[in-house]
Scaffold this active site. Structure first.
Site, PDB file in Angstrom:
ATOM      1  N   GLU A 236       0.879  -1.169   0.000  1.00  0.00           N
ATOM      2  CA  GLU A 236       0.000   0.000   0.000  1.00  0.00           C
ATOM      3  C   GLU A 236       0.911   1.212   0.000  1.00  0.00           C
ATOM      4  O   GLU A 236       1.661   1.434   0.953  1.00  0.00           O
ATOM      5  CB  GLU A 236      -0.913   0.007   1.229  1.00  0.00           C
TER       6      GLU A 236
ATOM      7  N   CYS B  47      -3.982   7.198   5.705  1.00  0.00           N
ATOM      8  CA  CYS B  47      -3.812   6.863   4.288  1.00  0.00           C
ATOM      9  C   CYS B  47      -5.060   7.199   3.482  1.00  0.00           C
ATOM     10  O   CYS B  47      -4.997   7.301   2.249  1.00  0.00           O
ATOM     11  CB  CYS B  47      -3.474   5.378   4.139  1.00  0.00           C
TER      12      CYS B  47
END
Length: 510
Positions: free
Chosen positions: A246, A283
Site C-alpha cells: 500500500e 492513508c
C-alpha cells in the site's frame, strides 16, 4: 556484528529517550528468516492457529497501558486515538481467528471422477489453498498497532498458516519490541514456538528480507518511493515473490452543485474534521476536493476555513515528515493561481516543539491540467487538503482522467440527483472503496471491506483489511486421483463438520 543503535524518539520534542536495540545485520536477518521457516510446520493445524490469534489479542490487551504509553511517546497520536486503535487491532486478530475456524478461505472444491463427462472423461480433482511460507511484514509509521507488527498483514498471514518476520518501523521501535513480545508470548501460551513471529530493525534489514530465498511474500504499508523500490526488488529476485504494497493515495472527493447548495456548511465542516484527523496522517485522508466555483462553494470554503483554524496543532510522526509537510505546503502555495485560505506552518509550544498547524489550499480546477500544477495532484502527508473549484463537470472529468489509483473516492450528491449514478461509476474506476456521502478516514474491519485500489494505491488487487486479506498469503493446489488416506482431511469425502466445500458444483457444509 552490526552495532548501529536503534533509538526511541519522543515525537513531540524530537528528543531521543532510550536505545531500544541495534539494527539487524545480514546474519541476523538470515537467522530470523530461518527461525521463522523452521516454525512453519507448527502452524499446520487450523485449531492451533485460531488459538494463537486469540491468545495474541489477549496478551496485547493485558499489556495495553504499557503499549499505549510507549506508542504515544513515539508517535504523538494521543492516548484516545491509540486506545481505539489497539481495540481495533485485537478485534481484527479475533476476527481472523473466526475466519480460520470457518475455513471458507481454504476454497475447497471437489469434483469426483466422472468417466461420462463431456467433452472428455474427468479424473477425481480436489483443490484447496495452502500457505506460501515465511512472510515479510513491513510496519507502517502512522498506525503503530493496526498496520504494524501486530496489524492486519501479520494477523492475516498467521491465519493463512504463514510465519512472519516483521521489520519494525524506525518511528516506533520500542512499541514494536513490546507488541512483538506480546505476540510471541501468545504463541508460547498455546504450545507454539515463539518464532512464528520474529522482529528485525533497520533499513537494510528490509532489503535483505525481500531478497532472502526463504521469504515467500511481503506486505508493506508506506511511501510510493520506498514501496516501489521493494516491489522492484521482489520482482527482480531469481524467484520473484508477491509483494502486496500500500503506497500512496490522494482520495479525491467530488461535491456536486446541488449538494453544495443544500449542505455547504455541513460538508465544509466535515471535510475540516476529516483532513485534520490524526494530523492528516491517515492513508485515506481526502487530499483533493472538487467544489463548485459559485456562492455555495464560497460558503463551503468558509466553513472549511473555520474548521481548519479551529483544529488543534500537533506533532507529526517524526521530524523528517514534518519537514516534508512544511516544504510541500510551501511549494504548492506559491504556484500560480493557488491561494492558501488557511496557511499551514510551525506552531511550537513547550513540550510540543515539533508541532505544526493544519492548512488548506484552493485552486481553479482548470489549472490542474497544467504540468506546473502537478504537485497538487500528489499526496502531501500531513494536515493539508486541496480544494479545486470547478466551473462544470467537464473540468472535473479532465482532472480525474489524469489521476493515478486511489484507496477511496467520495461523491457528495443528493438522493435522486440526475447524473449521480454516472459520477459514482466514474469514481469506481479510480478507487477500491467508493463512498456516497461521508468521509473516507476510518476503515471498518468487516468481511465486505476492501482496502486497496489501482496503482499506486496498492501494487495488486487484494485488500489488507477484512477477512479476504488472508488470500494474499495462499496459493491453490489440486490433487488428482489421490487415495483418500493420503489427502488432507479437508479434502476427504468425510471432511470436517461445518467446513464450506463445493462438491460436484454444489456448495455444502461438510
Amino acid at each position: 556484528m552490526n552495532t548501529v543503535p536503534v533509538w526511541s524518539v519522543d515525537a513531540r520534542t524530537g528528543v531521543r529517550s532510550v536505545q531500544v536495540t541495534v539494527e539487524a545485520g545480514a546474519e541476523d536477518v538470515d537467522r530470523a528468516v530461518r527461525d521463522a521457516h523452521t516454525a512453519l510446520p507448527a502452524l499446520a493445524d487450523r485449531t492451533v492457529r485460531a488459538a494463537l490469534l486469540r491468545a495474541a489479542a489477549e496478551r496485547l490487551e493485558a499489556r495495553g497501558a504499557e503499549l499505549i504509553a510507549a506508542a504515544d511517546r513515539e508517535t504523538a497520536l494521543g492516548t484516545v486515538r491509540l486506545t481505539g486503535e489497539l481495540a481495533r487491532t485485537t478485534y481484527q486478530l479475533r476476527a481472523f481467528a473466526d475466519v480460520v475456524d470457518e475455513g471458507a478461505f481454504l476454497d475447497v472444491v471437489i469434483d469426483h471422477a466422472d468417466p461420462q463427462a463431456a467433452p472428455a472423461p474427468r479424473p477425481d480433482l480436489r483443490r484447496w489453498k495452502v500457505p506460501l511460507g515465511v512472510v515479510a511484514v513491513f510496519a507502517a509509521s502512522n498506525f503503530p498497532f493496526a498496520f504494524s507488527v501486530p496489524g492486519g498483514d501479520t494477523a492475516s498471514a498467521l491465519a493463512a498458516g504463514c510465519t512472519v518476520v516483521a521489520k519494525a518501523h524506525p518511528d516506533h521501535p520500542e512499541t514494536s519490541e513490546l507488541v512483538a513480545g506480546a505476540l510471541r508470548e501468545g504463541a508460547e501460551s498455546v504450545g507454539l514456538p515463539a518464532d512464528v513471529l520474529v522482529l528485525v530493525h533497520g533499513r537494510q534489514a528490509g532489503v535483505d528480507l525481500v531478497r532472502h530465498p526463504l521469504v515467500s511474500a511481503a506486505g508493506f504499508t508506506g511511501s510510493i518511493a520506498g514501496g516501489r523500490a521493494l516491489y522492484d526488488l521482489a520482482a527482480a529476485r531469481p524467484a520473484p515473490i508477491p509483494f502486496h504494497g500500500e503506497l500512496g493515495s490522494l482520495n479525491p472527493v467530488l461535491v456536486t452543485e446541488r449538494a453544495a447548495a443544500l449542505r455547504a456548511e455541513e460538508i465544509g465542516s466535515g471535510l475540516g474534521a476529516s483532513f485534520t484527523l490524526g494530523m492528516g496522517q491517515f492513508c485515506t485522508k481526502p487530499g483533493l476536493v472538487f467544489v463548485p466555483d459559485d456562492q455555495s462553494g464560497d460558503r463551503l470554503e468558509k466553513a472549511l476555513a473555520a474548521a481548519a483554524e479551529g483544529a488543534a496543532a500537533g506533532a507529526l510522526l517524526d521530524g523528517r515528515m514534518r519537514e516534508h509537510f512544511l516544504a510541500g505546503f510551501a511549494e504548492r502555495a506559491v504556484l500560480p493561481g493557488v491561494t492558501a485560505p488557511v496557511a499551514a506552518g510551525e506552531q511550537p509550544a513547550p513540550g510540543q516543539e515539533q508541532a505544526v498547524r493544519p492548512g488548506f489550499l484552493s485552486v481553479p480546477a482548470g489549472l490542474l491540467a497544467d504540468e506546473e500544477h502537478r504537485p497538487l495532484l500528489e499526496e502531501c502527508f500531513g494536515p493539508v487538503t486541496v480544494v479545486a473549484r470547478y466551473r462544470d463537470l467537464d473540468q472535473v472529468t479532465e482532472v480525474l482522467a489524469g489521476l493515478g489509483g486511489n484507496l477511496t473516492a467520495t461523491l457528495h450528491a443528493e438522493p435522486g440527483e440526475p447524473g449521480a449514478a454516472a459520477l459514482l461509476e466514474r469514481l469506481s474506476g479510480l478507487a477500491g472503496r467508493v463512498l456516497f456521502g461521508g468521509w473516507p478516514t476510518g476503515v471498518a474491519v468487516a468481511p465486505a471491506m476492501h482496502h486497496g485500489g489501482p496503482y499506486p494505491a496498492t501494487t495488486g488487487t487484494s485488500t489488507s483489511v477484512g477477512g479476504t486479506a488472508v488470500e494474499r498469503w495462499l496459493r491453490p493446489v489440486v490433487y488428482q486421483s489421490a487415495p483418500q488416506e493420503l489427502l488432507p482431511v479437508e479434502l476427504r469425502d468425510a471432511g470436517p463438520a461445518g467446513l464450506p466445500r463445493r462438491v460436484d458444483g454444489v456448495l455444502r457444509l461438510s
